[in-house]
Design an enzyme around this catalytic site. Structure first.
Site, PDB file in Angstrom:
ATOM      1  CG  ASP A  76      -1.626   1.174   1.553  1.00  0.00           C
ATOM      2  OD1 ASP A  76      -2.317   1.627   0.636  1.00  0.00           O
ATOM      3  OD2 ASP A  76      -1.542   1.687   2.681  1.00  0.00           O
ATOM      4  CG  ASP A 262      -1.862   2.403   6.442  1.00  0.00           C
ATOM      5  OD1 ASP A 262      -2.164   2.098   5.274  1.00  0.00           O
ATOM      6  OD2 ASP A 262      -1.990   3.552   6.890  1.00  0.00           O
ATOM      7  CG  ASP A 266      -4.318  -1.232   2.903  1.00  0.00           C
ATOM      8  OD1 ASP A 266      -4.522  -1.107   1.688  1.00  0.00           O
ATOM      9  OD2 ASP A 266      -3.783  -0.355   3.607  1.00  0.00           O
TER      10      ASP A 266
HETATM   11  P1  ADP Z   1      -3.959   4.160  -0.139  1.00  0.00           P
HETATM   12  O1  ADP Z   1      -4.240   2.920  -0.923  1.00  0.00           O
HETATM   13  O2  ADP Z   1      -2.958   5.049  -0.823  1.00  0.00           O
HETATM   14  O3  ADP Z   1      -3.625   3.918   1.302  1.00  0.00           O
HETATM   15  P2  ADP Z   1      -6.766   4.615   0.358  1.00  0.00           P
HETATM   16  O4  ADP Z   1      -7.244   3.430  -0.391  1.00  0.00           O
HETATM   17  O5  ADP Z   1      -6.841   4.616   1.830  1.00  0.00           O
HETATM   18  O6  ADP Z   1      -5.291   5.040  -0.132  1.00  0.00           O
HETATM   19  O7  ADP Z   1      -7.580   5.889  -0.152  1.00  0.00           O
HETATM   20  C1  ADP Z   1      -7.667   6.117  -1.519  1.00  0.00           C
HETATM   21  C2  ADP Z   1      -8.166   7.490  -1.783  1.00  0.00           C
HETATM   22  O8  ADP Z   1      -9.485   7.634  -1.277  1.00  0.00           O
HETATM   23  C3  ADP Z   1      -7.358   8.578  -1.115  1.00  0.00           C
HETATM   24  O9  ADP Z   1      -6.266   8.973  -1.890  1.00  0.00           O
HETATM   25  C4  ADP Z   1      -8.402   9.678  -0.988  1.00  0.00           C
HETATM   26  O10 ADP Z   1      -8.479  10.394  -2.211  1.00  0.00           O
HETATM   27  C5  ADP Z   1      -9.713   8.943  -0.793  1.00  0.00           C
HETATM   28  N1  ADP Z   1     -10.095   8.873   0.625  1.00  0.00           N
HETATM   29  C6  ADP Z   1     -10.077   7.790   1.438  1.00  0.00           C
HETATM   30  N2  ADP Z   1     -10.504   8.071   2.677  1.00  0.00           N
HETATM   31  C7  ADP Z   1     -10.798   9.404   2.666  1.00  0.00           C
HETATM   32  C8  ADP Z   1     -11.280  10.347   3.646  1.00  0.00           C
HETATM   33  N3  ADP Z   1     -11.537   9.989   4.910  1.00  0.00           N
HETATM   34  N4  ADP Z   1     -11.452  11.611   3.251  1.00  0.00           N
HETATM   35  C9  ADP Z   1     -11.186  11.989   2.002  1.00  0.00           C
HETATM   36  N5  ADP Z   1     -10.726  11.172   1.044  1.00  0.00           N
HETATM   37  C10 ADP Z   1     -10.537   9.903   1.352  1.00  0.00           C
HETATM   38 MG    MG Z   2      -2.977   3.127   3.422  1.00  0.00          MG
END
Ligand code: ADP
Ligand code: MG
Length: 371
Positions: A76, A262, A266
């Site tokens: 991730d 994390d 995931d």
């Molecule tokens: P990563 O795989 O990089 O850890 P996530 O899957 O957690 O990212 O999130 C993907 C995208 O979803 C983020 O880049 C963001 O644009 C959006 N996102 C997720 N959770 C939130 C939140 N609480 N507020 C705003 N945007 C969010």
């Molecule tokens: Mg993450």
């Protein structure tokens, strides 16, 4: 086998009953597989303890052993390869809306949410309607009534009069704010790569492990981070179910799959992977779904554990070969009557102690080069 052994010696080898019985007892002593039983467990416990001292917790010995057979590692981005400490670098939205967004983000544990809340902590949220529920869409964003915040791809059918969508191509993580099918604001945030990430990735790649970045973030950011940490393959705009799909597809190709992450997004992929690895700073769901937890978030310690797991397997194989050889040699010597009972006990227990001591070598801390 011992009574048969005694009878064979007595009836077919012309030995006295006393001599046959004596050799039977020697046989009983040397052929019991004490050293073989002790070949793996002390070594595995030592390796787990060594890992724990270095801040990597293994929930079981099988995982410690499996780590050395890993072929592919999915990672991730946010909070894993990067610190997950975002700074708001740019935003546009009117104040009433911003208050709504801050209230919504207060309900989320995502690193993006925390940074937005702390950036706008001066805003007075008294007049925000708190009766309406806030819904978190894992890996995408948040929803409250007709207001939506989250990643740009969640806003495909929204009208974009101010061209806020283009902010996502500037290389920052951008979230959009939508209301009534219209994009009415955006917030751009910047994150930092962890300094150990590149070192760990380089180590794994040198060992022939395919490291692939899976992120929910946009293409530009994915590419930038992949280049910074030296990852060759990356997949942007992943949904939580895409992450599971990548894990399962690789498993179908007989690969041993590691997944490190994390977030709540995931967790399903961590549970599906052969070796699920969670960051200690991550969400509790991720840590519960994982087999390994990196307590201090130091990715280079994961590589250390990987080397440790290789050494564990080498030591177990050496122990098994050694203990079987000792048994075989002692049994053969005894068949020819070349072993007294005291010396049989000495060799037998001696080999068990050697095997245990060999396993305890894994307690020694060291740099991974020496492992
Ligand atoms: P990563 O795989 O990089 O850890 P996530 O899957 O957690 O990212 O999130 C993907 C995208 O979803 C983020 O880049 C963001 O644009 C959006 N996102 C997720 N959770 C939130 C939140 N609480 N507020 C705003 N945007 C969010
Ligand atoms: Mg993450």
């Amino acid at each position: 086998a011992v009574p048969i052994f005694i009878l064979v010696l007595f009836f077919f080898n012309d030995l006295t009953f006393q001599e046959s019985f004596y050799r039977g007892m020697v046989f009983l002593t040397v052929a019991s597989p004490c050293a073989l039983v002790a070949a793996a467990t002390p070594a595995t416990l030592s390796a787990i303890s060594n890992g724990a001292k270095n801040g990597v917790l293994f929930k079981g010995g099988a995982t410690m052993e499996a780590l050395s057979t890993m072929n592919i590692l999915y990672s991730d981005k946010t909070g894993t390869l990067t610190l997950g400490e975002f700074k708001v670098v740019d935003y546009k939205a009117d104040e009433e809306l911003l208050k709504e967004v801050v209230y919504m983000e207060q309900q989320s544990s995502h690193p993006i949410a925390e940074s937005i809340v702390s950036k706008f902590k001066e805003l007075n949220l008294d007049r925000v309607d708190k009766t309406q529920p806030v819904e978190e869409v894992a890996g995408s964003g948040l929803k409250k009534g007709d207001i939506r915040v989250g990643k740009p791809s969640a806003f495909e059918h929204y009208e974009d009069v101010n061209n806020y969508r283009s902010k996502a191509t500037e290389g920052n993580t951008t979230i959009l704010i939508g209301k009534n099918n219209e994009i009415v604001g955006f917030i751009s945030l910047a994150d930092q790569v962890r300094k150990e990430s590149a070192q760990a990735v380089a180590g794994f790649r040198k060992e022939g492990i395919d490291v692939t970045l899976l992120t929910g973030d946009n293409e530009m950011v994915a590419k930038k981070v992949a280049e910074e940490v030296g990852i060759e393959h990356y997949v942007a705009a992943c949904l939580p179910e895409d992450k599971i799909k990548f894990v399962n597809d690789s498993q179908a190709k007989n690969k041993v799959v590691g997944m490190i992450g994390d977030g709540i997004n995931d967790a399903p992929a961590l549970a599906n992977a052969d070796i699920g690895i969670a960051m200690g700073s991550g969400s509790s769901v991720a840590m519960e779904s994982a087999d390994v937890v990196i307590v201090k978030n130091d990715l280079s310690k994961l590589f250390y554990s990987f080397k440790l797991s290789h050494k564990l397997n080498r030591i177990i194989v050496a122990n098994v070969v050694f203990s079987i050889s000792v048994i075989a040699i002692l049994v053969i010597l005894n068949i020819f009557g070349l072993l007294t009972l005291p010396s049989a006990v000495l060799f037998h227990e001696g080999s068990t102690i050697l095997v245990i001591l060999n396993g305890l070598r894994l307690l020694r801390q060291g740099k991974e080069e020496y492992l």
